[in-house]
Design an enzyme around this catalytic site. Sequence first.
Site, mmCIF file in Angstrom:
data_model
loop_
_atom_site.group_PDB
_atom_site.id
_atom_site.type_symbol
_atom_site.label_atom_id
_atom_site.label_comp_id
_atom_site.label_asym_id
_atom_site.label_seq_id
_atom_site.Cartn_x
_atom_site.Cartn_y
_atom_site.Cartn_z
ATOM 1 N N THR A 100 3.564 -4.946 3.888
ATOM 2 C CA THR A 100 4.906 -4.871 4.488
ATOM 3 C C THR A 100 5.313 -3.197 4.735
ATOM 4 O O THR A 100 5.601 -2.672 3.838
ATOM 5 C CB THR A 100 6.042 -5.359 3.727
ATOM 6 N N LYS A 175 10.191 -10.746 7.170
ATOM 7 C CA LYS A 175 9.838 -10.648 5.931
ATOM 8 C C LYS A 175 10.926 -9.540 5.260
ATOM 9 O O LYS A 175 11.264 -9.642 4.006
ATOM 10 C CB LYS A 175 8.615 -9.838 5.883
ATOM 11 N N LYS A 243 10.096 0.232 -2.010
ATOM 12 C CA LYS A 243 9.561 0.481 -0.651
ATOM 13 C C LYS A 243 10.174 -0.542 0.498
ATOM 14 O O LYS A 243 10.688 -0.065 1.541
ATOM 15 C CB LYS A 243 8.006 0.439 -0.622
#
Length: 293
Positions: A100, A175, A243
């Site tokens: 990701t 996502k 993150k």
Amino acid sequence: MYKNPIAFIGLGVMGSPMAQNLVKHQYNVKGWNRTLDRSLVTQAQENGVEIVTTIAEAVKDADFVCICVSDVPDVKEVVFGEQGIVHFAKPDSIIIDFSTIGPQAVQEINDQFRSKGLHFMDAPVSGGDIGAQNGTLTIMVGGEKSDYEKSLPILKTMGKNIIHCGDVGTGQAVKLCNQVLASIHMMAICEAMELAKTLNIDPELMIKVCSTGAAGSWALSNLAPKIASSDFAPGFMIKHILKDLRLVQESLENDTLPATNLATQMFKTVEQLGGTEQGTQAMIRAYQDSIEK
């Protein structure tokens, strides 16, 4: 029956079981990990993944190259570094990035791959270590439809819900939406757990009942029991969700997601408590810390 040789770059909590699932389906897999002396690398090797010491050795004969590492710099290093994929991959091979890293980064990577005659898809996953182990991940794919169709048999060894979202970058976009939902939902789970205790209700009872109703979810069924038993072993680490939430913020023109901001603050509190490598269910520690103060 012959099956395409596959390289798997990154054999961590997610990558190792994903590579092992490829082997279970009779694919020949060469795996590389930055740190070789890890239990997950050993586990992959014991279950049929051929461990190699260089990216070049992993990818030179592979028709498909899978990447599963942590952040944008990590992906760019294994792709474009001195020993990176781009220098050794076969022409016309398909590179699938399960990391990701956000839409902007994958667009930049795709442009450079295409200039080298290589194909690229972003395919971030959801389902945690449990989904990776069981081959039941949700995989959100961005890329050319023809590349997606060629890769689908491989993706089916690792995932149960595989969705072609559109062009390169769309998998990352979906996502990030998923991570916003997961982050805020973790806050809701923690608050329900705290309320149950305040009302003298067994948290396990609350989980059992609420999992069957409108509030039921994968996280409530799988992560809330870990909270109840103070099991903070990582399926998905605090540092990784932070993150991802950073990538969400970087994708916004304005700071317009107040609940996401609050969830970020709660995860940062756990990080400050030394929980950066604990699972996201460790958010409950932020609530406990607040109560203790």
